[in-house]
Motif scaffolding. Structure first.
Motif, PDB file in Angstrom:
ATOM      1  N   LYS A   1       0.786  -0.990   0.173  1.00  0.00           N
ATOM      2  CA  LYS A   1       0.036   0.179  -0.078  1.00  0.00           C
ATOM      3  C   LYS A   1       0.903   1.069   0.127  1.00  0.00           C
ATOM      4  CE  LYS A   1      -3.694  -2.099   2.473  1.00  0.00           C
ATOM      5  NZ  LYS A   1      -4.562  -2.065   3.720  1.00  0.00           N
ATOM      6  N   ARG A   2       0.921   1.983  -0.897  1.00  0.00           N
ATOM      7  CA  ARG A   2       1.598   2.950  -0.983  1.00  0.00           C
ATOM      8  C   ARG A   2       1.362   4.170  -0.172  1.00  0.00           C
ATOM      9  NH1 ARG A   2       4.828   3.357  -5.843  1.00  0.00           N
ATOM     10  NH2 ARG A   2       4.881   1.159  -6.856  1.00  0.00           N
ATOM     11  N   GLU A   3       0.084   4.386   0.166  1.00  0.00           N
ATOM     12  CA  GLU A   3      -0.156   5.471   1.369  1.00  0.00           C
ATOM     13  C   GLU A   3       0.517   5.083   2.651  1.00  0.00           C
ATOM     14  OE1 GLU A   3      -2.374   3.279  -0.276  1.00  0.00           O
ATOM     15  OE2 GLU A   3      -3.262   4.585  -1.635  1.00  0.00           O
ATOM     16  N   THR A   4       0.720   3.901   2.990  1.00  0.00           N
ATOM     17  CA  THR A   4       1.262   3.417   4.293  1.00  0.00           C
ATOM     18  C   THR A   4       2.809   3.174   3.868  1.00  0.00           C
ATOM     19  OG1 THR A   4       0.653   1.268   4.212  1.00  0.00           O
ATOM     20  CG2 THR A   4      -0.742   2.875   5.507  1.00  0.00           C
ATOM     21  N   HIS A   5       3.136   2.448   2.826  1.00  0.00           N
ATOM     22  CA  HIS A   5       4.455   2.158   2.536  1.00  0.00           C
ATOM     23  C   HIS A   5       4.843   2.830   0.934  1.00  0.00           C
ATOM     24  CE1 HIS A   5       3.989  -0.666   5.728  1.00  0.00           C
ATOM     25  NE2 HIS A   5       3.056  -1.453   5.306  1.00  0.00           N
ATOM     26  N   PRO A   6       5.288   4.025   1.263  1.00  0.00           N
ATOM     27  CA  PRO A   6       5.939   4.937   0.172  1.00  0.00           C
ATOM     28  C   PRO A   6       7.193   4.429  -0.481  1.00  0.00           C
ATOM     29  CG  PRO A   6       6.024   6.194   2.076  1.00  0.00           C
ATOM     30  CD  PRO A   6       5.237   5.063   2.436  1.00  0.00           C
ATOM     31  N   VAL A   7       7.019   3.715  -1.677  1.00  0.00           N
ATOM     32  CA  VAL A   7       8.425   3.525  -2.232  1.00  0.00           C
ATOM     33  C   VAL A   7       9.327   4.601  -2.492  1.00  0.00           C
ATOM     34  CG1 VAL A   7       9.472   2.350  -4.402  1.00  0.00           C
ATOM     35  CG2 VAL A   7       7.446   1.394  -3.252  1.00  0.00           C
ATOM     36  N   PRO A   8      10.422   4.646  -2.003  1.00  0.00           N
ATOM     37  CA  PRO A   8      11.512   5.713  -2.439  1.00  0.00           C
ATOM     38  C   PRO A   8      11.383   6.099  -3.750  1.00  0.00           C
ATOM     39  CG  PRO A   8      12.407   4.128  -0.732  1.00  0.00           C
ATOM     40  CD  PRO A   8      11.197   3.374  -1.299  1.00  0.00           C
ATOM     41  N   HIS A   9      11.738   7.545  -4.035  1.00  0.00           N
ATOM     42  CA  HIS A   9      11.991   7.899  -5.165  1.00  0.00           C
ATOM     43  C   HIS A   9      13.470   7.762  -5.627  1.00  0.00           C
ATOM     44  CE1 HIS A   9       7.961  10.103  -5.516  1.00  0.00           C
ATOM     45  NE2 HIS A   9       8.467  10.662  -4.399  1.00  0.00           N
ATOM     46  N   PHE A  10      13.649   7.344  -7.101  1.00  0.00           N
ATOM     47  CA  PHE A  10      15.108   6.818  -7.371  1.00  0.00           C
ATOM     48  C   PHE A  10      15.760   5.670  -6.412  1.00  0.00           C
ATOM     49  CE2 PHE A  10      14.179  11.417  -8.338  1.00  0.00           C
ATOM     50  CZ  PHE A  10      13.965  11.265  -9.622  1.00  0.00           C
TER      51      PHE A  10
END
Length: 347
Positions: A231-240
């Protein structure tokens, strides 16, 4: 830092991969040591003393137990590790980290002391734990002694922690084959799991706990598929996110042939001359420890001669301890540390 909470995860999810031993269980074994970890332990435990003192005492204790130590030094760290090294330097009060791979004055001192003690030294091309793992895989050494858990994703089949030479200390041994079997993953999947947990070479997905990370890897097998199911809302994937670069560092082990490893008799006079006047370590203390070392070896030699006479000799004589144990083409460069690549066999 190593791998965040990997030891905790192994204890809870794969306890069968962990065994508890004593230092005497490693008699006759060749052990590669991540030297920077050893020196950091001494600096933290006895900040008022030179870490060379601890290195001197610990090395002799290993030799008394017929453990053949091989000290591996860090080379130039990967660029991906620069940010972590800067944070560590700041926390330690240093102006800047050593990212060039050039040996520091303390490293050169360590090498010189180890040379006088007659034990092998290897300069790694990059991180020491990566080369230590490579030496295990090649069969040059039996295990790696390090407190950093990232030795496992680098591929070391046997990792030893708390090998601190104290008689009453409990040594912890991790088996990589058993770990993979218990977690039902392969080595590449373990690397991806360690990246999700948090490593020195890239950021991690925020809020993703160890057990959740393991479950995701067991189900989806790769980071690429994992990111499709968080879930990107709770586990945002780091940019780059440089997870591919981190994966490559773990999987692309140094392809260097194992060096010739030789152990020779410690040179007491050279040790005293090196440690006492320049390093301000009391000569009486050094001489007393060397005397105990000689007495210990003498007693062990007499015990083995009695066993041999009784037809019950189970191990090699003490004189055979100091010899070349593996002969391979010498390609690992130790010249930058001022150490001979090959030593004459002990007579």
């Amino acid at each position: 830092m190593g791998i965040t909470k990997l030891a905790d995860l192994i204890r809870s999810e794969a306890p069968g991969a962990v065994s508890y031993k004593e230092i005497s269980d490693y008699t006759g074994k060749v052990i590669a040591l991540d030297t920077s970890i050893v020196m950091n332990q001494f600096r933290a435990a006895t900040p008022s003393l030179s870490p060379l003192t601890g290195l001197f005492f610990r090395t002799l204790t290993f030799l008394e137990h017929d453990i053949r130590p091989v000290f591996v030094f860090d080379g130039k760290p990967p660029g991906e590790k620069k940010h972590v090294l800067e944070k560590r330097a700041e926390a330690a009060g240093w102006n800047f980290p050593n990212c060039t791979g050039t040996p520091s004055s303390q490293t050169r001192d360590c090498v010189q002391l180890l040379k006088h003690l007659g034990v092998p030294v290897i300069q790694a091309p990059g991180d020491a734990e990566a080369l230590c793992a490579h030496l295990v895989r090649e069969g040059t050494v039996d295990a790696v002694a390090s407190e950093d858990m990232d030795t496992l994703p680098f591929g070391a089949s046997v990792l030893i922690r708390q090998l601190n030479a104290k008689r009453d200390s409990e040594v912890i041994e991790y088996s990589l084959p058993k770990l993979l079997e218990k977690l039902q993953i392969n080595h590449k999947e373990l690397v991806d799991l360690c990246i999700l947990l948090g490593c020195d070479y890239c950021d991690k997905i925020p809020g993703l706990g160890p057990k959740r990370a393991l479950t995701l890897i067991q189900k989806h097998r790769t980071i690429e598929d994992v990111v499709l199911h968080v879930k990107r809302e709770t586990h945002p994937v780091p940019h780059f996110w440089k997870y591919k670069e981190a994966r490559k560092i773990f999987l692309d082990a140094p392809q260097t042939a194992a060096p010739e490893l030789t152990w020779t008799e410690p040179d007491e006079e050279a040790v005293v001359e090196f440690l006492c006047p320049a390093k301000r370590i009391k000569e009486e203390r050094v001489r007393r420890r060397m005397e105990r070392f000689r007495e210990f070896r003498k007693n062990r030699r007499e015990e083995r001669e009695k066993e041999k006479a009784a037809g019950n000799s189970r191990q090699t004589r003490m004189e055979d301890f100091f010899r070349v144990t593996r002969k391979r083409e010498q390609t690992v460069d130790a010249d930058s540390l001022g150490v001979n690549k090959k030593r004459p066999k002990s007579k």
